[in-house]
Design an enzyme around this catalytic site. Sequence first.
Site, PDB file in Angstrom:
ATOM      1  N   HIS A   1       6.307   1.497   3.088  1.00  0.00           N
ATOM      2  CA  HIS A   1       6.767   1.084   2.809  1.00  0.00           C
ATOM      3  C   HIS A   1       8.098   0.834   3.638  1.00  0.00           C
ATOM      4  CE1 HIS A   1       5.667   1.934  -1.247  1.00  0.00           C
ATOM      5  NE2 HIS A   1       5.256   0.775  -0.978  1.00  0.00           N
TER       6      HIS A   1
ATOM      7  N   LYS B   1       2.408   2.402 -15.008  1.00  0.00           N
ATOM      8  CA  LYS B   1       1.961   3.213 -14.442  1.00  0.00           C
ATOM      9  C   LYS B   1       3.127   4.350 -14.508  1.00  0.00           C
ATOM     10  CE  LYS B   1       0.821   1.507  -9.840  1.00  0.00           C
ATOM     11  NZ  LYS B   1       1.089   1.801  -8.297  1.00  0.00           N
TER      12      LYS B   1
ATOM     13  N   ARG C   1      -2.376  -4.046   3.785  1.00  0.00           N
ATOM     14  CA  ARG C   1      -2.936  -2.666   3.845  1.00  0.00           C
ATOM     15  C   ARG C   1      -4.508  -2.784   3.999  1.00  0.00           C
ATOM     16  NH1 ARG C   1      -1.407   1.353  -0.817  1.00  0.00           N
ATOM     17  NH2 ARG C   1      -2.316  -1.063  -1.525  1.00  0.00           N
TER      18      ARG C   1
ATOM     19  N   SER D   1       1.484   5.033  -2.272  1.00  0.00           N
ATOM     20  CA  SER D   1       2.574   6.100  -3.346  1.00  0.00           C
ATOM     21  C   SER D   1       1.070   7.030  -5.128  1.00  0.00           C
ATOM     22  CB  SER D   1       3.098   4.918  -4.389  1.00  0.00           C
ATOM     23  OG  SER D   1       4.401   5.303  -3.179  1.00  0.00           O
TER      24      SER D   1
END
Length: 163
Positions: free
Chosen positions: A18, A42, A92, A130
């Site tokens: 990030h 989440k 990614r 994360s």
Amino acid sequence: MKKIALFPGSFDPLTLGHLDLITRGSGLFDEVIVGIFTNTNKKSWFTPEEKLTLVKESVQHLPNVKVILQDQELTVDSAKKLHAQFMLRGIRSVKDLEYERDIASMNQHLEKEIETVFLLSDPKYSFISSSLLKEVFLFQGNIAPFVPEVIMKALEERRDRFV
């Protein structure tokens, strides 16, 4: 006209991936606003206020970056309120590309004036997320190479909260 980009995310925790995107974005835009959103899918480890403090500390060396907490609303609506003409997103993998493309298309449908800009992740960060780092941390794995020092310290201080 000042070029403003919104970089939205839950940042729970902020990773070096990030931070790399924020840093690179700060070189492309006049201002980058890191918007800390709540991901309702989440369970967060950090409160929004804790994330705000930690992310601010992590980007304090970037003078054209500011960090804000966002209300629960459409990201594109937040971008409009902030006068951001760009949405900054990282890619990614091919999986990210497909997901982010769909979001960008919907955002374009909702607000034609906001353009999504994708930056490819640095290969050394392309496999981290994360969620993955939290899993490794829970089982005593070393995640220090993948998070800013202030984040690692906060994780260690709060380890009992996560177990």
